[in-house]
Design a protein around this motif. Structure first.
Motif, PDB file in Angstrom:
ATOM      1  N   ARG A   2       1.027  -1.233   0.143  1.00  0.00           N
ATOM      2  CA  ARG A   2      -0.122   0.156  -0.043  1.00  0.00           C
ATOM      3  C   ARG A   2       0.782   1.251  -0.121  1.00  0.00           C
ATOM      4  NH1 ARG A   2      -5.191   2.011   3.220  1.00  0.00           N
ATOM      5  NH2 ARG A   2      -4.871   4.049   3.252  1.00  0.00           N
ATOM      6  N   GLU A  14      -3.235  10.616  -9.519  1.00  0.00           N
ATOM      7  CA  GLU A  14      -4.289   9.647 -10.280  1.00  0.00           C
ATOM      8  C   GLU A  14      -3.912   9.508 -11.751  1.00  0.00           C
ATOM      9  OE1 GLU A  14      -6.048   7.460  -8.804  1.00  0.00           O
ATOM     10  OE2 GLU A  14      -6.435   8.329  -6.922  1.00  0.00           O
ATOM     11  N   ARG A  26      -3.101  -2.202  -9.685  1.00  0.00           N
ATOM     12  CA  ARG A  26      -4.147  -1.669  -8.669  1.00  0.00           C
ATOM     13  C   ARG A  26      -5.408  -2.339  -9.162  1.00  0.00           C
ATOM     14  NH1 ARG A  26      -4.465   4.673  -8.906  1.00  0.00           N
ATOM     15  NH2 ARG A  26      -5.501   4.491  -6.886  1.00  0.00           N
ATOM     16  N   LEU A  31      -1.713  -3.970  -5.773  1.00  0.00           N
ATOM     17  CA  LEU A  31      -1.020  -2.730  -5.169  1.00  0.00           C
ATOM     18  C   LEU A  31      -2.415  -1.715  -4.991  1.00  0.00           C
ATOM     19  CD1 LEU A  31       1.534  -0.995  -5.475  1.00  0.00           C
ATOM     20  CD2 LEU A  31       0.774  -0.191  -7.629  1.00  0.00           C
ATOM     21  N   ASP A  32      -2.102  -1.256  -3.785  1.00  0.00           N
ATOM     22  CA  ASP A  32      -3.359  -0.191  -3.214  1.00  0.00           C
ATOM     23  C   ASP A  32      -2.589   1.075  -3.198  1.00  0.00           C
ATOM     24  OD1 ASP A  32      -5.441   0.571  -2.061  1.00  0.00           O
ATOM     25  OD2 ASP A  32      -5.158  -0.154  -0.194  1.00  0.00           O
ATOM     26  N   VAL A  33      -2.996   2.241  -3.967  1.00  0.00           N
ATOM     27  CA  VAL A  33      -2.640   3.458  -3.812  1.00  0.00           C
ATOM     28  C   VAL A  33      -3.877   4.365  -3.281  1.00  0.00           C
ATOM     29  CG1 VAL A  33      -1.022   5.323  -4.952  1.00  0.00           C
ATOM     30  CG2 VAL A  33      -0.822   2.970  -5.623  1.00  0.00           C
TER      31      VAL A  33
END
Ligand code: 9D3
Length: 248
Positions: A2, A14, A26, A31-33
């Protein structure tokens, strides 16, 4: 893995995370953004994030309180982050070793500065690493944050389809890439090197290693001080070093 990114330009960040390998990672939950708009953490009517520098001088400084509020909220959501990065031209220059280190983290927070920089007390209280992406002046930390996330994400298992290609990639191996060709075999009078169309796989592998090393010797001899070379490569290199030229 993250990432939390804190910025006054969330749409810019973004946009850079929506496409390609990172966008797909994502979408697949590898993958956590989370991108935070710094102005959401202000408490005044005009969402002010900057102020004049104490001591005078040009430009504005980013106020500590909004970063503090964002960092406190992110920290309160779970275990403390493994790293809080401040993207800054005064940071340590990012390289593949640094990328690998951050890729070993589960949770990384990235602070993006604008204007002259961020109030120093944010750095001393929260920041674990100050990171630059190179010796040239940019307008803020957003593009550097995207560069860092892209490089780190590629090292998260599963993000790049071919695990082997990540390990073999230029800077991971310490040698530049070899030249690439595709069809047509002759274009504008320029033929593809014969060995590549020969079907002789051993010879192709050898040619690629030779060309990769030759380019590295010509363009980035500094990389050869730490590159892992085999016997053939050391022999070629010694020949070029003593000849003082490598042909072509
Ligand atoms: C005009 C202010 N400069 C006076 C010496 C210092 C300065 C502050 C902030 C210069 C650039 C920036 C904005 N850059 C970044 O935030 C940044 C950056 C960069 O400019 N180059 C390489 N890596 C990075 S990471 C963050």
């Amino acid at each position: 893995m993250r990432f939390d990114v804190i910025t006054i330009f969330p749409t810019m960040v973004e946009a850079g995370l929506a496409e390609g390998v990172v966008g797909r990672a994502r979408g697949r939950g590898l993958l956590d953004v989370v991108v935070h708009n710094l102005r959401d953490y202000t408490t005044d009517r005009h969402h002010v994030v900057d102020d004049v520098p104490f001591g005078g001088g040009p430009g504005m400084v980013m106020k500590p309180e909004p970063f503090w509020a964002a960092l406190a909220q992110i920290s309160a959501e779970g275990p403390p982050p493994d790293a809080v990065l401040l993207m800054s031209p005064a940071g340590r220059r990012l390289d593949e070793a640094g990328v690998r280190r951050f890729a070993g983290c589960r949770h990384v927070v990235v602070l993006c500065g604008r204007y002259e920089g961020i109030d120093e007390r944010v750095r001393t209280r929260w920041v674990t690493d100050e990171v630059s992406i190179g010796d040239y002046v940019l307008s803020g930390g957003e593009l550097p944050a995207l560069v860092l996330i892209d490089a780190v994400a590629r090292r998260v298992p599963g993000v790049v389809g071919d695990e082997q290609s990540v390990e073999e990639d230029s800077f991971a191996r310490g040698v530049l890439d070899y030249p690439h060709y595709t069809r047509p075999a002759v274009w504008d009078g320029m033929a593809v090197p014969e060995v590549l169309t020969s079907g002789h796989h051993q010879a192709i592998r050898q040619w690629r290693r030779y060309e990769a090393l030759r380019r590295t010797f010509e363009r980035r001899p500094d990389l050869l001080e730490t590159a892992a070379l085999d016997d053939d490569e050391r022999t070629w290199l010694r020949a070029w070093q003593t000849q003082g030229n490598i042909g072509q």
